[in-house]
Design an enzyme around this catalytic site. Structure first.
Site, PDB file in Angstrom:
ATOM      1  N   ASP A  78       1.092  -0.968   0.098  1.00 20.38           N
ATOM      2  CA  ASP A  78       0.012  -0.098  -0.045  1.00 20.38           C
ATOM      3  C   ASP A  78       0.774   1.300   0.081  1.00 20.38           C
ATOM      4  O   ASP A  78       1.863   1.208   0.643  1.00 20.38           O
ATOM      5  CB  ASP A  78      -0.854  -0.204   1.079  1.00 20.38           C
ATOM      6  CG  ASP A  78      -0.371  -0.163   2.520  1.00 20.38           C
ATOM      7  OD1 ASP A  78       0.088   0.984   3.118  1.00 20.38           O
ATOM      8  OD2 ASP A  78      -0.153  -1.059   3.153  1.00 20.38           O
ATOM      9  N   GLU A 169      -7.058   4.317  12.426  1.00 23.23           N
ATOM     10  CA  GLU A 169      -5.797   4.017  13.402  1.00 23.23           C
ATOM     11  C   GLU A 169      -5.780   5.363  14.364  1.00 23.23           C
ATOM     12  O   GLU A 169      -6.474   6.215  14.149  1.00 23.23           O
ATOM     13  CB  GLU A 169      -4.646   3.928  12.541  1.00 23.23           C
ATOM     14  CG  GLU A 169      -4.276   5.024  11.632  1.00 23.23           C
ATOM     15  CD  GLU A 169      -3.117   4.416  10.579  1.00 23.23           C
ATOM     16  OE1 GLU A 169      -2.057   4.711  11.205  1.00 23.23           O
ATOM     17  OE2 GLU A 169      -3.124   4.306   9.595  1.00 23.23           O
TER      18      GLU A 169
END
Length: 279
Positions: A78, A169
């Site tokens: 990613d 997150e």
């Protein structure tokens, strides 16, 4: 993935009720005071996992350490604007078969390298998808899903496009859980997830870490019947699953390695990866 019809029905009813309430109130974003208190000032430095190593102990035997657990099979990566232009031909030659590309953050940032990264990976024969870095204190989940889809985060059944991924997150700008209670965080995630599904016909992949999920949702919400899990853990194995997933679909196992950006592994065969892409 088999859906729990009862849970799905409850979630859909909750989504419809929430959408009606928002339409009546015109409240699709945080108040100006909230937004001003939580500006998105360095989105280029916010990527999937950017906060992970800051909050979770990572076993490092050197500086810097290239963590290389025994990972085989369907490998991927990613990337975000931090990587800039990516040499996708080289990435494909090195064995990457899928990629996630950061598209957006909040409702104010789009990755300036998104086209090169998203289309370039596709042209190199890599199955790819887009992801959104969530900031739950700046606007509603539905508003951020709208922004994400409008700026590259959609889905098509061409067999080479993965469903969008929601990156959850620790807050890079303040309180870990963005000032939300655990129940409010679950509601925010549900709002994003349901809006994304209503726009694309697919449930988004949820990217997170087990410790963040426990801290910020209190294990109050079960998304395991609808949303595939992308799990961050750099300690040699996926580790304990967040509530109530029984397995991860994607494991982000290192923040550097063979490929640019983060190193990922799909939990299954290439044909199963294709199934995730096609729905």
């Amino acid at each position: 993935m088999i859906l729990n019809c009862h849970v799905h029905g409850l979630r859909r009813a909750a989504s419809v009720a929430a959408a009606l309430a928002l339409a009546l109130l015109g409240a699709t974003a945080a108040t100006p005071a909230q937004a001003a208190a939580n500006p998105v000032t360095h989105p280029r430095l916010d990527w999937a996992g950017s906060q992970f190593a800051k909050h979770v102990p990572v076993h490092r035997a050197g500086t810097p350490l290239l963590i290389s657990p025994n990972v085989s099979g369907v490998l991927g990566l990613d990337v975000s604007g931090y990587q800039g232009d990516v040499n996708w031909s080289a990435v494909a030659a090195d064995g990457a078969q899928f990629a996630y590309v950061k598209a957006t953050e909040s409702t104010t940032y789009t990755n300036p390298y998104f086209s090169q990264q998203y289309e370039g990976s596709y042209d190199a024969g890599i199955i790819r998808g887009a992801y959104h870095f969530a900031t739950p204190d700046t606007s509603s989940g539905a508003a951020q899903a709208d922004y994400f889809v409008a700026n590259g985060g959609g889905w098509s059944g061409d067999g080479k496009t993965l469903p969008g991924m929601l990156d959850l997150e620790w807050n890079p700008y303040g309180a870990d859980c963005y000032g939300l209670s655990q129940s409010a965080m679950v509601d925010w995630i549900l709002s994003f997830s349901d809006q994304y599904e209503s726009l694309t016909g697919r449930w988004p992949v949820i990217y997170t870490a087990t410790s963040w999920w426990s801290e910020c949702t209190g294990d109050l919400g079960d998304f395991s019947s609808t949303n595939p899990l992308a799990l961050a853990d750099y300690n040699g194995s996926p580790g304990t699953m967040p509530y109530a997933w029984s397995y991860q679909t994607i494991w982000q196992y290192a923040d550097s390695g063979t490929f640019p950006g983060d190193q990922d592994a799909f939990n299954g065969s290439y044909s199963r990866l294709q199934s995730l892409a096609t729905g």
